[in-house]
Every structure is written in C-alpha cells, then in structure tokens.
Design a protein around this motif. Sequence first.
Motif, PDB file in Angstrom:
ATOM      1  N   PRO A 131       0.811  -1.230   0.000  1.00  0.00           N
ATOM      2  CA  PRO A 131       0.000   0.000   0.000  1.00  0.00           C
ATOM      3  C   PRO A 131       0.840   1.273   0.000  1.00  0.00           C
ATOM      4  N   PHE A 132       2.004   1.264   0.677  1.00  0.00           N
ATOM      5  CA  PHE A 132       2.878   2.441   0.672  1.00  0.00           C
ATOM      6  C   PHE A 132       3.499   2.650  -0.714  1.00  0.00           C
ATOM      7  N   LEU A 133       3.827   1.547  -1.384  1.00  0.00           N
ATOM      8  CA  LEU A 133       4.468   1.657  -2.694  1.00  0.00           C
ATOM      9  C   LEU A 133       3.512   2.172  -3.762  1.00  0.00           C
ATOM     10  N   VAL A 134       2.216   1.851  -3.626  1.00  0.00           N
ATOM     11  CA  VAL A 134       1.257   2.283  -4.651  1.00  0.00           C
ATOM     12  C   VAL A 134       0.422   3.469  -4.190  1.00  0.00           C
ATOM     13  N   SER A 135       0.667   3.964  -2.963  1.00  0.00           N
ATOM     14  CA  SER A 135      -0.175   5.031  -2.417  1.00  0.00           C
ATOM     15  C   SER A 135      -0.090   6.312  -3.241  1.00  0.00           C
ATOM     16  N   GLY A 136       1.023   6.527  -3.896  1.00  0.00           N
ATOM     17  CA  GLY A 136       1.169   7.728  -4.715  1.00  0.00           C
ATOM     18  C   GLY A 136       0.555   7.595  -6.087  1.00  0.00           C
ATOM     19  N   HIS A 137      -0.067   6.434  -6.345  1.00  0.00           N
ATOM     20  CA  HIS A 137      -0.630   6.183  -7.677  1.00  0.00           C
ATOM     21  C   HIS A 137      -2.138   5.968  -7.618  1.00  0.00           C
ATOM     22  N   VAL A 138      -2.776   6.511  -6.577  1.00  0.00           N
ATOM     23  CA  VAL A 138      -4.224   6.370  -6.451  1.00  0.00           C
ATOM     24  C   VAL A 138      -4.909   7.139  -7.578  1.00  0.00           C
ATOM     25  N   MET A 139      -5.864   6.483  -8.210  1.00  0.00           N
ATOM     26  CA  MET A 139      -6.565   7.085  -9.334  1.00  0.00           C
ATOM     27  C   MET A 139      -7.985   7.454  -8.900  1.00  0.00           C
ATOM     28  N   SER A 140      -8.564   8.420  -9.565  1.00  0.00           N
ATOM     29  CA  SER A 140      -9.915   8.845  -9.207  1.00  0.00           C
ATOM     30  C   SER A 140     -10.929   7.875  -9.784  1.00  0.00           C
ATOM     31  N   GLY A 141     -12.091   7.897  -9.160  1.00  0.00           N
ATOM     32  CA  GLY A 141     -13.168   7.027  -9.638  1.00  0.00           C
ATOM     33  C   GLY A 141     -13.864   6.376  -8.474  1.00  0.00           C
ATOM     34  N   GLY A 142     -15.107   6.021  -8.654  1.00  0.00           N
ATOM     35  CA  GLY A 142     -15.885   5.412  -7.581  1.00  0.00           C
ATOM     36  C   GLY A 142     -16.166   3.960  -7.870  1.00  0.00           C
ATOM     37  N   ALA A 143     -16.549   3.266  -6.817  1.00  0.00           N
ATOM     38  CA  ALA A 143     -16.878   1.856  -6.950  1.00  0.00           C
ATOM     39  C   ALA A 143     -18.213   1.705  -7.665  1.00  0.00           C
ATOM     40  N   ILE A 144     -18.348   0.661  -8.451  1.00  0.00           N
ATOM     41  CA  ILE A 144     -19.587   0.393  -9.177  1.00  0.00           C
ATOM     42  C   ILE A 144     -20.478  -0.479  -8.303  1.00  0.00           C
ATOM     43  N   PRO A 145     -21.710  -0.036  -7.994  1.00  0.00           N
ATOM     44  CA  PRO A 145     -22.579  -0.854  -7.152  1.00  0.00           C
ATOM     45  C   PRO A 145     -22.944  -2.164  -7.838  1.00  0.00           C
ATOM     46  N   VAL A 146     -22.987  -3.241  -7.058  1.00  0.00           N
ATOM     47  CA  VAL A 146     -23.293  -4.558  -7.606  1.00  0.00           C
ATOM     48  C   VAL A 146     -24.494  -5.119  -6.871  1.00  0.00           C
ATOM     49  N   SER A 147     -25.537  -5.531  -7.634  1.00  0.00           N
ATOM     50  CA  SER A 147     -26.698  -6.152  -7.011  1.00  0.00           C
ATOM     51  C   SER A 147     -26.383  -7.605  -6.676  1.00  0.00           C
ATOM     52  N   VAL A 148     -26.901  -8.063  -5.554  1.00  0.00           N
ATOM     53  CA  VAL A 148     -26.599  -9.401  -5.063  1.00  0.00           C
ATOM     54  C   VAL A 148     -27.882 -10.206  -4.961  1.00  0.00           C
ATOM     55  N   ASP A 149     -27.885 -11.417  -5.530  1.00  0.00           N
ATOM     56  CA  ASP A 149     -29.002 -12.342  -5.437  1.00  0.00           C
ATOM     57  C   ASP A 149     -28.601 -13.452  -4.470  1.00  0.00           C
ATOM     58  N   ALA A 150     -29.199 -13.457  -3.271  1.00  0.00           N
ATOM     59  CA  ALA A 150     -28.803 -14.402  -2.227  1.00  0.00           C
ATOM     60  C   ALA A 150     -28.999 -15.844  -2.676  1.00  0.00           C
ATOM     61  N   TRP A 151     -30.103 -16.132  -3.379  1.00  0.00           N
ATOM     62  CA  TRP A 151     -30.365 -17.516  -3.798  1.00  0.00           C
ATOM     63  C   TRP A 151     -29.321 -17.996  -4.808  1.00  0.00           C
ATOM     64  N   GLN A 152     -28.910 -17.121  -5.717  1.00  0.00           N
ATOM     65  CA  GLN A 152     -27.860 -17.497  -6.673  1.00  0.00           C
ATOM     66  C   GLN A 152     -26.550 -17.813  -5.963  1.00  0.00           C
ATOM     67  N   ILE A 153     -26.238 -17.047  -4.929  1.00  0.00           N
ATOM     68  CA  ILE A 153     -25.007 -17.278  -4.170  1.00  0.00           C
ATOM     69  C   ILE A 153     -25.062 -18.629  -3.467  1.00  0.00           C
ATOM     70  N   VAL A 154     -26.215 -18.939  -2.844  1.00  0.00           N
ATOM     71  CA  VAL A 154     -26.385 -20.236  -2.176  1.00  0.00           C
ATOM     72  C   VAL A 154     -26.235 -21.373  -3.185  1.00  0.00           C
ATOM     73  N   GLN A 155     -26.864 -21.237  -4.356  1.00  0.00           N
ATOM     74  CA  GLN A 155     -26.759 -22.257  -5.400  1.00  0.00           C
ATOM     75  C   GLN A 155     -25.305 -22.466  -5.828  1.00  0.00           C
ATOM     76  N   LEU A 156     -24.595 -21.352  -6.012  1.00  0.00           N
ATOM     77  CA  LEU A 156     -23.205 -21.421  -6.459  1.00  0.00           C
ATOM     78  C   LEU A 156     -22.334 -22.135  -5.423  1.00  0.00           C
ATOM     79  N   ILE A 157     -22.530 -21.801  -4.137  1.00  0.00           N
ATOM     80  CA  ILE A 157     -21.753 -22.440  -3.069  1.00  0.00           C
ATOM     81  C   ILE A 157     -22.054 -23.938  -3.018  1.00  0.00           C
ATOM     82  N   LEU A 158     -23.343 -24.310  -3.140  1.00  0.00           N
ATOM     83  CA  LEU A 158     -23.729 -25.721  -3.067  1.00  0.00           C
ATOM     84  C   LEU A 158     -23.165 -26.517  -4.236  1.00  0.00           C
ATOM     85  N   VAL A 159     -23.229 -25.930  -5.441  1.00  0.00           N
ATOM     86  CA  VAL A 159     -22.690 -26.628  -6.627  1.00  0.00           C
ATOM     87  C   VAL A 159     -21.185 -26.824  -6.489  1.00  0.00           C
ATOM     88  N   ALA A 160     -20.469 -25.751  -6.073  1.00  0.00           N
ATOM     89  CA  ALA A 160     -19.020 -25.845  -5.914  1.00  0.00           C
ATOM     90  C   ALA A 160     -18.657 -26.888  -4.854  1.00  0.00           C
TER      91      ALA A 160
END
Length: 257
Positions: free
Chosen positions: A73-102
């Motif tokens: 983090p100290f080595l890259v701290s001088g290279h922080v770029m502007s921009g915001g995080a992109i919101p991501v919608s979460v489907d709880a049932w899809q996550i449960v399915q994915l965990i069970l399949v894996a």
Amino acid sequence: MVIVNLILFGFCLGIAWVISKTTGLMFKTSVAANVPGGLSQLVLFAEEEGDVNLTAVTYFHIIRVLGVVLLIPFLVSGHVMSGGAIPVSVDAWQIVQLILVAAALVPLGKKIKLPVAHFLTPILVIIVLKLFSIEAAPMPSDVLHVAQLLIGAYIGLLLKPETLRLPVKVLIGGIASTVTMIALTYGTSLLIANYLDLSFATSFLSTAPGGLDQMGLLAAAVQADISVVTVFQLFRLLFIFLCILPLIKWVYSKKNT
C-alpha cells in the motif's frame, strides 16, 4: 503473463534452493514455502503432502502476506486514481446455489487428484460457467469475511504449540525471501507497465506476491484496473496449482519409487 510467471517461478526456485541450503529445510518444503500462492492454499497443500514442514510453510507465507499488506500500500499510495466503486446487485439464492454446486463438486476434484481440491474446484466451476456465458453471482463481502475467518481458524488449529519452534535461520530466511520477492515483482511491474501501457498501480498489484483477494481489495482501494489485476493473479494461482505443484509431486513421487 506466461513470461512474468516463468521469471517469477524460476526466481522462486532459486530462493528455495538458497533457503534449503542455509536453513536445512527439505527442498520440497522450501519450494512450498516460497511459491507465491495464497496462504491458505499452500498450507492445505503442505498438509496434504505430509512430508512437508507445515509450520515452516505457514510461517513463510504469513510473513509474505504481512509484508505485502504492510509494504505494497505504501508503494502504490502515490498512484491512487480517481473514480468510484460500481454498485453490484446481489441475489442471495444465486449465491447459495453457487456455493452448493461448488461444494458438491469438490469430491470430484479430489477423485481426479486436483491439488488443493477445495480451492481449485470452485475456481474451475466458475471458469466453466464463464465459458458458457453464464454469469456467476458476485460474492458479498460479508460472505468472504466469514470464509476468511473459517480458513484462518482452520489453519490455526493445524498448528500445534510444540511445532511452533523454528530455528533463527528459518525466521531470518522468511523475512529475506519476502523482501527479495517484493523487490523482484517491483522490477517486473515497471517492465509490464511500459510494455502493456498500464498504470504502475495496476501492473504492480498484478505481479505482487500476494493473494488474489488481498490484491483485488488493494486494486479497488487505489482505483487500479481490477480486471487486469484479477486476471494476472488468477493466472498465477492456476499456474501454481495446475503446473508447479503437480510437477513437484511428480518429481518427489519418482524419487520415492
């Protein structure tokens, strides 16, 4: 990515050879301790092998993770770029399915003798889904936090108090190996930044010897290109578990026959 990983692993084998000669650790243990994979995955590999010094491998990777988290983090701290995080919608049932399949496919991974099947099988499941253009649900941070706590608890339970004594040479070797590896990846990141026209933060986090999750979080924090960082880090993990670790197992199985 191939060239960078070949350079990195060639260098790591050199470090492993020096560590094994100076500390008295078995070369197989030294290789497992110095391969820049994830902490939990390499510890599980050491546990599976049986003849690898689990305490030494755990120590080397904990030192590496601490070094990465504290220094990078100290080595890259001088290279922080502007921009915001992109919101991501979460489907709880899809996550449960994915965990069970894996989880259901982990026994298949064990049957075909994948190294660290609990880790590699879910990754291959996601890759197959992507190949068929099936979008997998993104994991919420809370689920990842719980998973990391469980992994940490599991690793802690593997370590017995009587096995936690390591020679001074091994302790010094872990620190020296971490510093050397970070210095190497710093150099390769400068080359990649120029060759692929990437920002320094993106190229350094792509090659840094940290885990995929840690480097992904740092990439998000400094607004680096998360896609590039993830691809480089994932490629390295797959390279380790599909090429390097099976090669190590094969070489030592031949020696024992």
